[in-house]
Scaffold this motif. Structure first.
Motif, mmCIF file in Angstrom:
data_model
loop_
_atom_site.group_PDB
_atom_site.id
_atom_site.type_symbol
_atom_site.label_atom_id
_atom_site.label_comp_id
_atom_site.label_asym_id
_atom_site.label_seq_id
_atom_site.Cartn_x
_atom_site.Cartn_y
_atom_site.Cartn_z
ATOM 1 N N LEU D 211 37.275 33.607 70.006
ATOM 2 C CA LEU D 211 38.280 34.314 69.205
ATOM 3 C C LEU D 211 37.926 35.788 69.038
ATOM 4 N N MET D 216 41.136 37.685 70.266
ATOM 5 C CA MET D 216 42.353 36.880 70.225
ATOM 6 C C MET D 216 43.001 36.806 68.850
ATOM 7 N N ARG D 217 42.333 37.233 67.806
ATOM 8 C CA ARG D 217 42.874 36.985 66.462
ATOM 9 C C ARG D 217 44.212 37.698 66.246
ATOM 10 N N PRO D 219 46.532 38.780 68.609
ATOM 11 C CA PRO D 219 47.612 38.126 69.371
ATOM 12 C C PRO D 219 48.011 36.765 68.796
ATOM 13 N N LEU D 220 47.045 35.991 68.310
ATOM 14 C CA LEU D 220 47.371 34.677 67.747
ATOM 15 C C LEU D 220 48.223 34.833 66.488
ATOM 16 N N ALA D 223 51.611 35.765 67.435
ATOM 17 C CA ALA D 223 52.335 34.622 68.010
ATOM 18 C C ALA D 223 52.720 33.601 66.943
ATOM 19 N N GLY D 224 52.333 33.875 65.693
ATOM 20 C CA GLY D 224 52.814 33.024 64.604
ATOM 21 C C GLY D 224 51.804 32.029 64.058
ATOM 22 N N LEU D 225 50.549 32.107 64.505
ATOM 23 C CA LEU D 225 49.571 31.128 64.032
ATOM 24 C C LEU D 225 49.245 31.360 62.560
ATOM 25 N N LYS D 226 49.246 30.276 61.804
ATOM 26 C CA LYS D 226 48.966 30.380 60.361
ATOM 27 C C LYS D 226 47.800 29.477 59.995
ATOM 28 N N TYR D 227 46.913 30.002 59.148
ATOM 29 C CA TYR D 227 45.787 29.204 58.658
ATOM 30 C C TYR D 227 46.118 28.678 57.273
ATOM 31 N N ILE D 228 45.893 27.398 57.059
ATOM 32 C CA ILE D 228 46.102 26.823 55.730
ATOM 33 C C ILE D 228 44.838 26.072 55.298
ATOM 34 N N ASP D 229 44.765 25.794 54.020
ATOM 35 C CA ASP D 229 43.562 25.082 53.551
ATOM 36 C C ASP D 229 43.873 23.639 53.182
#
Lengths: 229, 229, 229, 229, 229, 229
Positions: D211, D216-217, D219-220, D223-229
């Motif tokens: 990453l 890559m962070r 572009p990711l 591209a819509g990537l979401k981190y959740i807990d």
């Protein structure tokens, strides 16, 4: 697939002669396959999406990536009336690359049909539109548009090499590729073969045995065949 | 299959809302698959036993053992009108689990169709009865009734997770699972997608290229696509 | 294939009794398969080239080599009206061994159909001729005539042992082999089974559950099945 | 397969430059496949008969018929030390075309190995001889010698086009075809790639994430990537 | 695959208890599969890239697109020592998603191994590194990084549902998924089963028949088994 | 499978002569297959669970149902030292029918190995025990004990007919069935063939071409082969 020209669209290709294609279109895939020395046959896992479809026309080729149908839009512009689109993929993939929208576009451009070493969808619509497709799978799975491939480069589709402009002959028996340079000879050999077949068919229908019609009894005996009771 | 609730029949399940199912039934499997973010598609080896069948309804699920169709009789009692039965098997098996007698029973209970990750038989009768089935195989081989499975537990069928009450949308393109909770959103997204498609179809039929309609020429050039003559 | 009689044509075989074959012809493959204790079923990869075909007749068998259809001409002479030709191959092969010319000859000799553990071609013609074929593949690829095999020896075709004279029952559900000596008993068992089915079908159509009709509730409970809400 | 030159043996072929082949032999199939733009890969159903074999050499090609290995004797004469034999078949066939006798002959002629889109046998002997083979099947079934094919014509083997003289790079990951004209460029690209990889490997082993190493962070996230807990 | 949470990385997952995983690690896949009621088994087409590998650890899951391994870099960051990565793909794909660089990274993060419903490459390196992988294919074909998937969502991998934190038990016999909540019970059942097996093994080795040891003679006779001479 | 004797155990079978089996055991599967006229070969999808295993012995046969290994306990009692167990299944099934416990029992009874048209498990143990198995799959999935099959009836296993007492010859190249009555002739033909091969191998290793050793140049020219430069 072993061509290395990725990212290229070739606009001018040498299509097989129109009159020759017209002559070839009188024959089925099995006859043409015989006429060219049993070469150029795609693997039998390619199946028509509906029975009875038949196409004969010059190939415009397209090389796709797994799960990516971007180049099908690019190839649409290169279609001329009577063409058959041949789509190869750089790896095995059953995704549904092609559906009724692309078929509408291809048909508007004059395409006769599609040969694709992958999957298609909207097959009920394609059947209603009478747009014949020979594919490896039927799948509702859509594709992305992220990576460029190529148009009108040589491709390997379902085990057969296709050069742009080669003649594609496809029916319920499968898909055959006739090199453009050999198309006239193929049409003549197919006509000869077919004329012979009519006479043979008449004899066989009358009960004559192939054993006699082809004079096989001697060779069979020589090969060691024995009859017992 | 990785559920561990063997030997259970769940009688009360939360079926997707009837009005929502009704709305979803207007769309084909490919459209719905797109509408839910390209998820929930069963593998393309599942094929309809006849062309043209179409179902949309809540899933009642059943988990079977290889060569054993006992639980199909158990699931019959849990069918409500409009339901689609989804049958998973704990191991690969092509036996004919289902034929015209069970179809008569399922139809009498109001089932719309059957999705089975195994084989079926009596397909001529099923076709005449207009009882659509999507299966992995057609086989005259019958099954025994020796081991209990489960009804209305989550199952994995042909690679897709199905919870009882989820909506099954199936047609010639394949079988899609819509989670019950997402069915309304799916119907709306499908409707939106379809309305867009009509306009696109009209343009493409008129000869407009996807290249232009979707503004792809710039991105393709940026991705390195080159035209040569 | 494990017979060792290569290069032999057996002219006189003991065909199942004609009247018994006539009785058996009233039943489908699934019913007959049940009637003979679930034995004799060819593998489900054998599929009819068109839906709705049905044959019942004594087997004349032929053992072919991969890519070589010479012996199909030899077997033609051994066909008697009503026979079904069963073609096994000494190794896996999808070539198109059989097309419209051989079908014309077979039909002229009175053959009812062909079962072949390989490929066929000219399927549009075969369909028009109403000559049913169950095959492993459809392929335009032709075959040579170089090596002798055998006719009317025991063969293993698609996983089932076929002795010449055995009865072949085939329809959309698959292909079943009934040993000649067991054909009468098979017809009687099939008739019994079918008569039972009519009554069952009526009950199931009226909404009676198999659970009750077959008294399954007790055994299911004993096997540990639990109902929850 | 779509070449039409049956019955031809081409004696003089333009092999890729020996020094270039030497350079290419330092790299594995995956690296070379990347180096030539992800083209030229044979299908993954081709597997080595034993683990750890590796070849790099110019292709001499041979086109065989199903169940017929006659041309393997013809191609033997055309082998020069360092060559890799590539055998295509005009239809799918799993027969054992090649065993310890032919391997002895090929090895005596200097062949490095065999790539065959069919079956082989005597695999214990071949392993003991250290003669590597990549094949589609292992089968004790022998073949006949009845029909001529061709040697040193372009062939399609396991989905890849091979021209005689192209470089074949094969190891446990599969088989790659490098066009002779592109072999130098391929070797250079492979060397560049490999030198980059050593540094990357060191970082990754130290716990640096791809990453971060590849940035890559951003572009990711885009591209819509979401981190959740 | 029927989860609908695309574009999500879940950071906190409830891993099965470490001590329980430790206990489970004493048992093979077949024993554990029996211990949890014969559920949770991935399809047998998943095979280890080398014999003798064995893993037992909590699953971190990742959902990939065909031909796209971008998310393998994302999942790397979520690996904790002892984890097993489980990679599902939204459609069938045999591309080589994973090689020695990613393995170096995964190993540096403490991963025990990889289960992937797709292809891998650099298998000679992976074997040397002792990084066990269970995959569907081995392929030198690389992948792109274009589309986001998800990490630590429920996935269907090779026919089995995997929730993040479930325990993966894999060896030469295959891959089993144990729900986190059932891991303790599974370990106890496995231990019980194994202790029984030692005694059985001793008896069988001494020549005692299973027929007698399991008291099967009565049930077999009741089921109709007859001995003849 | 087309035998109809379900529910039968035949105790007395005519095993091939012990001295003949001893002679046959000197030869590999490919040699024996040639020696009996290229018949009796099981399909190549049967693979050994480890390389290097080799068996030669009389067959005791067993017919199993899908997912049911009950009869493997029944067959154990019928094993005599030196026997090879051949297990056929009435439908396609990849379940793990056989593991280390049954192997312990079989080995204690003197069995040489197992040929099974289904799956096995505990392959690491079986390998350590040096109990060779040829199977269609490896699977941790267990089986039930609910339905009787038969022992020592003729069975079709992986496409080959096996009569109890026939000799099974299996190695890394596959599995061959030699009819008991033909075993002596097979051993003699194999010995003859092998003696010829030693001389051929020596010549080929010395660089003599098969083209010359077999006098193929004339026949090839006559068949139309042309050399070009």
């Amino acid at each position: 697939m072993s061509t290395s020209q990725l990212g290229i669209v070739k606009r001018n290709i040498a299509r097989a002669d129109r009159a020759v294609v017209e002559r070839l279109s009188a024959f089925g895939a099995a006859t043409v396959h015989e006429a060219i020395g049993r070469t150029g046959l795609m693997k039998p896992y390619l199946r028509p999406i509906y029975a009875g479809g038949q196409v004969c026309g010059p190939a415009v080729t397209v090389l796709l990536h797994p799960g990516d149908n971007w180049m099908l839009h690019v190839v649409a512009e290169q279609i001329q009336p009577g063409d058959v689109v041949v789509a190869a993929i750089t790896a095995d993939c059953t995704d549904g690359y092609f559906g009724d929208l692309l078929a509408t576009s291809f048909q508007a451009r004059g395409a006769m049909g599609l040969i694709i070493d992958g999957g298609v969808r909207d097959v009920k619509d394609l059947t209603a539109m009478k747009f014949p497709v020979w594919s490896k799978a039927i799948s509702a799975k859509g594709t992305i548009k992220a990576t460029v491939g190529s148009v009108n480069v040589p491709v390997v589709c379902a085990g057969a090499l296709v050069n742009p402009g080669d003649v594609i002959v496809a029916d319920d028996d499968g898909v055959v590729v006739v090199p453009a340079a050999g198309a006239l000879q193929a049409a003549e050999a197919a006509a000869l073969r077919e004329s012979n077949e009519a006479e043979k068919r008449r004899k066989l229908a009358a009960g004559v045995l192939g054993l006699d019609m082809y004079n096989m009894r001697g060779p069979l005996e020589k090969a060691g065949l024995k009859y017992i009771d």
